[in-house]
Design an enzyme around this catalytic site. Structure first.
Site: not given
Length: 143
Positions: A1-3, A72, A128
């Site tokens: 999610e944060s890449k 999540n 997720y």
């Protein structure tokens, strides 16, 4: 999610590499989630805390899936989904094909109105968990 961006912040306010909510990090004894070591430590501590929320009758693989879903969406929503799964005749101890279906149902008023923790965008934890499982299986194939 944060890449892999240590300064990433989600629409909900989760921060850092592990996308932990600042309040959760603070409760676990961590601050400044833009520091990768803090974010990773807070994320792992939170994962451990979540894993303890699920009963011993779950086998390890299933407990991991439930823990990821809770990471999540929150443990309360996962408990609601397990309860709904049981009510719907699904296996409340299996994520794929069972509790994930109930999680999707918790986005519908006829189901979330009767859930303790209410509405959840069920498609997010479902996707997720699936993405993480698929990525893990892909890494195993590289061996």
């Amino acid at each position: 999610e944060s890449k892999f961006d240590p300064k990433a912040e989600s629409f909900a306010g989760a921060q850092g590499l592990m996308q932990v909510m600042p309040r959760t990090a603070h409760e676990l004894g961590f601050s400044d989630l833009t520091k990768p070591e803090n974010s990773i430590s807070a994320g792992m501590a939170y994962m451990h805390w979540l894993e303890q929320r699920f009963p011993g009758e779950l086998d390890l693989q299933e407990r991991i899936y439930f823990t990821l879903a809770a990471y999540n969406a929150g443990a309360g929503h996962v408990r609601d989904a397990r309860k709904l799964a049981r009510q719907q005749g699904f296996d409340p101890n299996r994520w794929f094909g069972e509790v994930e279906k109930a999680m999707l149902m918790l986005a519908q008023p006829e189901h979330y109105k009767n859930a303790r923790f209410g509405y959840v965008r069920g498609s997010e934890p479902v996707q997720y968990v699936k993405r993480i499982r698929d990525r893990y299986l892909g890494y195993l194939r590289l061996n």
